[in-house]
Design a protein around this motif. Structure first.
Motif, PDB file in Angstrom:
ATOM      1  N   ALA A   2      -2.426  -4.288  -1.352  1.00  0.00           N
ATOM      2  CA  ALA A   2      -1.214  -4.152  -0.466  1.00  0.00           C
ATOM      3  C   ALA A   2      -1.110  -2.989   0.345  1.00  0.00           C
ATOM      4  O   ALA A   2      -0.980  -3.113   1.583  1.00  0.00           O
ATOM      5  CB  ALA A   2       0.057  -4.361  -1.309  1.00  0.00           C
ATOM      6  N   ARG A  61       6.854 -12.201   1.185  1.00  0.00           N
ATOM      7  CA  ARG A  61       5.289 -12.021   1.111  1.00  0.00           C
ATOM      8  C   ARG A  61       5.037 -10.802   0.461  1.00  0.00           C
ATOM      9  O   ARG A  61       4.110 -10.678  -0.213  1.00  0.00           O
ATOM     10  CB  ARG A  61       4.896 -12.325   2.474  1.00  0.00           C
ATOM     11  CG  ARG A  61       3.701 -12.838   2.571  1.00  0.00           C
ATOM     12  CD  ARG A  61       3.319 -13.741   3.780  1.00  0.00           C
ATOM     13  NE  ARG A  61       3.629 -12.898   4.959  1.00  0.00           N
ATOM     14  CZ  ARG A  61       4.356 -13.222   6.168  1.00  0.00           C
ATOM     15  NH1 ARG A  61       4.726 -14.691   6.367  1.00  0.00           N
ATOM     16  NH2 ARG A  61       4.246 -12.536   7.087  1.00  0.00           N
ATOM     17  N   ALA A  62       5.560  -9.675   1.027  1.00  0.00           N
ATOM     18  CA  ALA A  62       5.214  -8.459   0.654  1.00  0.00           C
ATOM     19  C   ALA A  62       5.435  -8.039  -1.026  1.00  0.00           C
ATOM     20  O   ALA A  62       4.743  -7.315  -1.441  1.00  0.00           O
ATOM     21  CB  ALA A  62       5.968  -7.057   1.442  1.00  0.00           C
ATOM     22  N   ASP A  75       0.913  -8.747  -7.073  1.00  0.00           N
ATOM     23  CA  ASP A  75      -0.325  -9.111  -7.246  1.00  0.00           C
ATOM     24  C   ASP A  75      -1.341  -8.083  -7.388  1.00  0.00           C
ATOM     25  O   ASP A  75      -2.074  -7.823  -8.325  1.00  0.00           O
ATOM     26  CB  ASP A  75      -1.028  -9.977  -6.211  1.00  0.00           C
ATOM     27  CG  ASP A  75      -0.495 -11.583  -6.249  1.00  0.00           C
ATOM     28  OD1 ASP A  75       0.074 -11.687  -7.389  1.00  0.00           O
ATOM     29  OD2 ASP A  75      -0.698 -12.339  -5.280  1.00  0.00           O
ATOM     30  N   ASP A  76      -1.213  -6.987  -6.608  1.00  0.00           N
ATOM     31  CA  ASP A  76      -2.225  -5.737  -6.161  1.00  0.00           C
ATOM     32  C   ASP A  76      -1.541  -4.895  -5.210  1.00  0.00           C
ATOM     33  O   ASP A  76      -1.826  -4.862  -4.385  1.00  0.00           O
ATOM     34  CB  ASP A  76      -3.637  -6.293  -5.681  1.00  0.00           C
ATOM     35  CG  ASP A  76      -4.820  -5.498  -5.667  1.00  0.00           C
ATOM     36  OD1 ASP A  76      -4.441  -4.454  -5.624  1.00  0.00           O
ATOM     37  OD2 ASP A  76      -5.860  -6.120  -5.307  1.00  0.00           O
ATOM     38  N   ARG A  85       5.404 -10.304  -3.197  1.00  0.00           N
ATOM     39  CA  ARG A  85       4.286 -11.041  -3.995  1.00  0.00           C
ATOM     40  C   ARG A  85       3.122 -10.426  -3.955  1.00  0.00           C
ATOM     41  O   ARG A  85       2.273 -10.365  -5.018  1.00  0.00           O
ATOM     42  CB  ARG A  85       4.156 -12.633  -3.496  1.00  0.00           C
ATOM     43  CG  ARG A  85       5.426 -13.395  -3.975  1.00  0.00           C
ATOM     44  CD  ARG A  85       5.351 -14.886  -3.628  1.00  0.00           C
ATOM     45  NE  ARG A  85       5.523 -15.043  -2.330  1.00  0.00           N
ATOM     46  CZ  ARG A  85       4.726 -15.691  -1.342  1.00  0.00           C
ATOM     47  NH1 ARG A  85       3.792 -16.585  -1.905  1.00  0.00           N
ATOM     48  NH2 ARG A  85       5.350 -15.855  -0.186  1.00  0.00           N
ATOM     49  N   ALA A  86       2.550  -9.841  -2.694  1.00  0.00           N
ATOM     50  CA  ALA A  86       1.468  -9.166  -2.436  1.00  0.00           C
ATOM     51  C   ALA A  86       1.432  -7.804  -3.321  1.00  0.00           C
ATOM     52  O   ALA A  86       0.280  -7.715  -4.059  1.00  0.00           O
ATOM     53  CB  ALA A  86       1.009  -8.950  -1.067  1.00  0.00           C
TER      54      ALA A  86
END
Ligand SMILES: Nc1ncnc2c1ncn2[C@@H]1O[C@H](COP(=O)(O)OP(=O)(O)OP(=O)(O)O)[C@@H](O)[C@H]1O
Ligand SMILES: [Mg+2]
Lengths: 237, 287
Positions: free
Chosen positions: B178, B166-167, B173-174, B169-170
């Protein structure tokens, strides 16, 4: 009497050579809701970025419960107990609604007052959409995710940057209806708003910013319309 | 039947290319970094396995298991002390730095191990084969493909089912937002490169058991890996597996026509796929 939760003294901020804040002072009392209003470009978001450590600040210009935090990085500020609903929501597109909420508790879980279930109680529609991508929701629902995500760290101070921007009045009302519950959790709140009416309704204290300075500060009912108008647009000649 | 056999051999070969490519794909997906030293890092891992195997008298599979934590650490250090310093809006500095790293690794290996070719010896399993329906497949190529599938599956689980994923992907993304969640993007990148080096070690194991290697073969492996990642669609791990298989099958078909065409047909397949689908077979929606 205890001092303010968050106090800001003579805060300056720069984007390269461009100075965006010129000695901002303000104080947020425990349990209070502070509204910051001001026109486009007044420096409201810059102030939020400085508090959260996205923009560097002088060490002693920002204090949380008396401790200097101006020099901390964004993750350190979050761990210290300040979280933010950023301008434009900034949900993570690769994450589902539920993952967007969970990532809010990635490192800090604070008092554990807010959990996933607590957020779904606050915004029931999110429970139905939990497996959708965060960005597949309506603007108002996305804003709910962004607020829930910020609450998941159980912050002492919650910063909200223009949560009503681009939303229909009825949606704005729904979102602000959650504020009493948020304040019950013990969080002190700063809301940045261009919607002055909305800001005055929920705030205990209002600060108006213009061109990187605080031009007016006081309790909402103590401020006259004219004073706000002048502080917002500059004194008309 | 000869064509079926050729295609099956190509698919199996694709497993090797997918292993070369998986680490590259992971790193690109998370930090938009193209690591030009990826092939050389695989060769470095092969020499590390070789060293462990000859020092301790182990089987290469056990040697690779011991090499994995070492390579994870190397990847973590590389990201923390070198690559994190050059990552930014400009994509040129990381390219130059990893290009330089490629040269440094090649010369370092030449200095330490000479230009002689080496091999990891796995014993009788190397020549073993088994019948699979109408075709006969080598046990080693089959193991390679199975490992590639397992690696990609494991990386997908990591990416989509864990807190760390999850970290990843976050952050991808940005990174600024994050940071507001308490995530330290540089730490996330360091772990990601560490994981990529573990995958590179698995690639090195099969590279070393299946063919000779020497310090100079890294860049050619990088090209296959790169093509596999791009054919599959940047950032898609299953796409990378598909990309590896496309190149493997193209090479096998080319070689069946004329052995000299093997390498060329892989590159031609790459160009053809790009002509038809410029963003690869499985592009990510938000790029
Ligand atoms: N990333 C940036 N780089 C350079 N200047 C910036 C940047 N962001 C903001 N500014 C400038 O800083 C000043 C304050 O901007 P800021 O975003 O804080 O305003 P704001 O009060 O939040 O406005 P709005 O209501 O439009 O969100 C403006 O003059 C703006 O042009
Ligand atoms: Mg703003």
């Amino acid at each position: 009497m205890t001092g303010p939760v968050l106090s800001i003294e003579n805060l300056t901020a720069y984007y390269g050579d461009f100075q965006a804040l010129f000695g901002v002072d303000l104080a947020l009392q425990q349990g209070q809701a502070l509204a910051i209003i001001g026109a486009n470009g007044a420096g409201k978001s810059t102030l939020m970025r400085a508090i959260t450590g996205i923009l560097p600040s002088p060490r002693d210009a920002i204090r949380l419960n008396g401790q200097p935090i101006g020099h901390l990085s964004a993750p350190e500020v979050l761990e210290a107990g300040i979280s933010m609903v950023p301008e434009g929501r900034r949900l993570f597109p690769s994450l589902s609604v539920e993952e967007n909420l969970l990532i809010g508790a990635h490192v800090r879980t604070g008092s554990r007052y807010w959990t996933l279930d607590g957020i779904y109680d606050l915004f029931p529609i999110l429970a139905e959409r939990r497996h959708n991508p965060g960005t597949a929701l309506s603007g108002g629902q996305q804003q709910m995710v962004a607020i829930g995500r910020a609450l998941m760290s159980n912050p002492d101070v919650l910063l909200c940057d223009e949560i009503s921007l681009g939303l229909a009045p009825v949606v704005i009302r729904d979102i602000y209806a959650s504020f009493p519950k948020i304040r019950e959790s013990g969080a002190s709140v700063i809301v940045v708003e261009q919607d002055i009416g909305q800001a005055l309704k929920i705030a205990d204290h209002v600060c108006c910013m213009m061109e990187g300075r605080v031009t007016l500060s006081g309790a909402p009912d103590a401020l006259s319309r004219d004073a706000i108008h002048d502080a917002y647009f500059g004194v008309s000649a | 039947m000869i064509w079926l056999d050729t295609i099956v051999q190509g698919i199996l070969l694709g497993g090797l290319y997918a292993l070369f490519a998986a680490g590259l794909s992971l790193v690109f997906g998370i930090m938009r970094l193209v690591n030009l030293a990826h092939g050389d890092l695989i060769v470095l891992a092969a020499f590390l396995i070789l060293t462990i195997v000859s020092a301790l008298g182990l089987n290469p599979f056990l040697g690779a298991l011991l090499a994995m934590p070492v390579m994870f650490g190397a990847g973590w250090l590389l990201q923390t002390y070198v690559l994190n310093r050059v990552l930014g809006d400009d994509i040129l500095p990381p390219l130059l730095v990893t290009f330089g790293l490629s040269v440094v690794i090649q010369n370092g290996l030449l200095e330490g191990f000479s230009a002689d070719s080496q091999k990891l010896s796995a014993g009788p399993i190397e020549a073993a084969s088994l019948p699979l329906g109408p075709v006969t497949v080598g046990v080693m190529p089959l193991l390679t493909l199975i490992s590639a599938i397992l690696v990609i599956f494991a990386l997908n689980q990591l990416f989509y089912r864990t807190r760390l994923g999850r970290a990843f992907r976050a952050t991808s993304d940005d990174a600024v937002t994050a940071g507001l969640m308490g995530i330290r993007p540089r730490n996330v990148f360091a772990i990601a490169t560490g994981v990529a080096m573990v995958v590179a070690t698995i690639a090195a194991l099969y590279l070393g058991m299946r063919a000779n290697f020497d310090p100079t073969i890294g860049p050619a492996r990088l090209i296959y890996a790169f093509e596999a990642v791009i054919i599959g669609g940047l950032g898609s791990l299953w796409g990378t597996l598909a990309g590896g298989i496309v190149i493997g099958v193209a090479q096998a078909l080319g070689a069946a026509v004329n052995p000299e065409w093997q390498i060329l047909s892989g590159h031609i397949a790459f160009i053809l796929v790009l002509l038809v689908r410029p963003r690869g077979l499985f592009p990510r929606a938000n790029d």
